[in-house]
Design a protein around this motif. Structure first.
Motif, PDB file in Angstrom:
ATOM      1  N   THR A 222      18.656 -27.570 -47.461  1.00 44.74           N
ATOM      2  CA  THR A 222      18.052 -26.750 -46.413  1.00 44.74           C
ATOM      3  C   THR A 222      18.081 -27.561 -45.123  1.00 44.74           C
ATOM      4  N   PRO A 223      18.645 -27.016 -44.044  1.00 48.32           N
ATOM      5  CA  PRO A 223      18.678 -27.790 -42.789  1.00 48.32           C
ATOM      6  C   PRO A 223      17.259 -28.070 -42.286  1.00 48.32           C
ATOM      7  N   PHE A 224      17.118 -29.143 -41.543  1.00 50.45           N
ATOM      8  CA  PHE A 224      15.824 -29.442 -40.942  1.00 50.45           C
ATOM      9  C   PHE A 224      15.518 -28.423 -39.848  1.00 50.45           C
ATOM     10  N   ASP A 225      14.267 -28.247 -39.573  1.00 50.55           N
ATOM     11  CA  ASP A 225      13.813 -27.320 -38.545  1.00 50.55           C
ATOM     12  C   ASP A 225      14.326 -27.790 -37.176  1.00 50.55           C
ATOM     13  N   SER A 226      14.860 -26.831 -36.419  1.00 53.90           N
ATOM     14  CA  SER A 226      15.476 -27.176 -35.141  1.00 53.90           C
ATOM     15  C   SER A 226      14.576 -26.752 -33.988  1.00 53.90           C
ATOM     16  N   ASN A 227      13.436 -27.385 -33.897  1.00 52.11           N
ATOM     17  CA  ASN A 227      12.478 -27.004 -32.859  1.00 52.11           C
ATOM     18  C   ASN A 227      11.885 -28.239 -32.212  1.00 52.11           C
TER      19      ASN A 227
ATOM     20  N   SER B  90      20.081 -35.045 -38.866  1.00 49.75           N
ATOM     21  CA  SER B  90      19.596 -34.503 -37.604  1.00 49.75           C
ATOM     22  C   SER B  90      18.950 -35.643 -36.820  1.00 49.75           C
ATOM     23  N   ILE B  91      19.427 -35.846 -35.606  1.00 48.91           N
ATOM     24  CA  ILE B  91      18.908 -36.933 -34.772  1.00 48.91           C
ATOM     25  C   ILE B  91      18.368 -36.370 -33.466  1.00 48.91           C
ATOM     26  N   TRP B  92      17.165 -36.776 -33.136  1.00 50.50           N
ATOM     27  CA  TRP B  92      16.519 -36.331 -31.895  1.00 50.50           C
ATOM     28  C   TRP B  92      16.374 -37.532 -30.967  1.00 50.50           C
ATOM     29  N   SER B  93      16.751 -37.317 -29.723  1.00 44.16           N
ATOM     30  CA  SER B  93      16.610 -38.404 -28.760  1.00 44.16           C
ATOM     31  C   SER B  93      16.355 -37.819 -27.383  1.00 44.16           C
ATOM     32  N   LYS B  94      16.044 -38.697 -26.452  1.00 42.33           N
ATOM     33  CA  LYS B  94      15.794 -38.206 -25.101  1.00 42.33           C
ATOM     34  C   LYS B  94      17.109 -37.739 -24.488  1.00 42.33           C
ATOM     35  N   HIS B  95      18.146 -38.557 -24.620  1.00 45.66           N
ATOM     36  CA  HIS B  95      19.449 -38.214 -24.051  1.00 45.66           C
ATOM     37  C   HIS B  95      20.499 -38.162 -25.155  1.00 45.66           C
TER      38      HIS B  95
END
Lengths: 81, 138, 138, 81
Positions: B12-17, B93-98
């Motif tokens: 299941t993909p991670f939540d994209s929010n 899934s990677i979240w970053s500022k830029h």
């Protein structure tokens, strides 16, 4: 004497035909000694396979002395992803 | 945040929010099983893991990526067991500022994963035979 | 396949399904509006485009990326008009055989987009004022 | 005489206070001439702004002669993404 649990994966499993082997070894057996034993048991099937060594689920880069109860795996090239 | 999971069924993909409103860049990678392995047609792959060690190594690499590239989150699910052609075996899934640090972290994470995480592929051929994926079968 | 779209309302992500079973790597980028622009708190951004030219430039860059990195598909949606903090302004999906060319193509595509595509941001401040995003407001 | 449609975006729009200006210019006016005119009209507000030139929705890198009916834009640093 020390008791060592060898975990077998991928090509090692394929070569030895089993998931796991329990070895009873003499004191002062080192990881390299065990690797030689395993390669011999594989009767040539691991000759072209590079193996990394993990002791108790941690990669080790040196040849270290095994102690009673150690879990050892000779890890063929990994293929995750 | 770091989250790594080894899962035995469909990913299941991670939540994209973006709840925090400060993580401007989200980068998602889905690795899927292709129809051929080393030129041989396959039905599916079976992923084998070194239990506990695989997840531990994944976590170490995720931590390294976070320290090295100052990303905010790295979430990873790796599937084991039978995975049919076309299905996802790796979801990151990677979240970053830029975007820049996200792209660099993604590249680093997958390269290291493919070097170090004790997971292997067995090819299930169309005739049902099961062989280690890299192994030349006589 | 190349598909670029400039859209005026919430971006719907592209379908994440490998119908051809030969595109092993899917890479998705979501760029979202952060809560601050150049240190100022904002309510939202308003994206302005040079109509027709923006989409044409996007397509040129997508084509360049495809030629340069031999990726299979590049799909892109860029939003214009008002975009609230936390919402996606740019969605890019790249399909390739291996992850490496996908990551390189993604990096190239976004860098060139940010250099060449005639789209601009206006910051809508918390007091409702609207100013060009880079412009220091006297 | 030639008629030129100037499209204004972002900082150019902000400086001139409009989306679009129709210019009636002498024959043999070049893009650089029009840029000077626009910068003058902006009364200093574009002095620190680098502008690229697009003619008929295509970037041009040379100073070219305008022809009747051309659409011109002086494009401030873009900010897509």
């Amino acid at each position: 004497m020390i008791k060592i649990r060898l975990k077998c994966f991928s090509q090692v499993k394929y070569a030895l035909g089993t998931n796991e082997i329990i070895f009873e070894l003499e004191d002062e057996t080192f990881t390299d000694d065990l690797e030689k034993l395993v390669r011999k048991k594989a009767e040539g099937k691991l000759d072209n396979v590079t193996l990394s060594t993990a002791v108790n689920k941690k990669y080790i880069s040196k040849n270290i002395e095994l102690v009673d109860g150690d879990e050892v795996a000779f890890i063929p090239p990994v293929q995750g992803g | 945040m770091i989250k790594v999971e080894i899962v035995g069924s469909s990913i299941t993909p991670f939540d994209s929010n973006d709840n925090q409103k400060e993580k401007g860049a989200e980068l998602i990678f889905n690795g899927r099983v292709r129809g051929t392995e080393h030129g041989k047609k396959i039905k599916m792959l079976e992923y084998e893991q070194y239990e506990e060690m695989a997840e531990k190594e994944l976590r170490i690499i995720a931590q390294e990526a976070q320290n090295k590239f100052s990303i905010k989150d790295l979430l990873c699910r790796h599937r084991i067991g039978e995975v049919k052609v076309g299905e996802t075996s790796l979801h990151v899934s990677i979240w970053s500022k830029h975007r820049k640090e996200g792209l660099e972290a993604m590249s680093f994470f997958i390269i290291e994963l493919k070097k170090r995480v004790p997971i292997w592929k067995w090819a299930i051929l169309e005739n049902g035979e099961k062989i280690p994926s890299e192994c030349k079968h006589e």
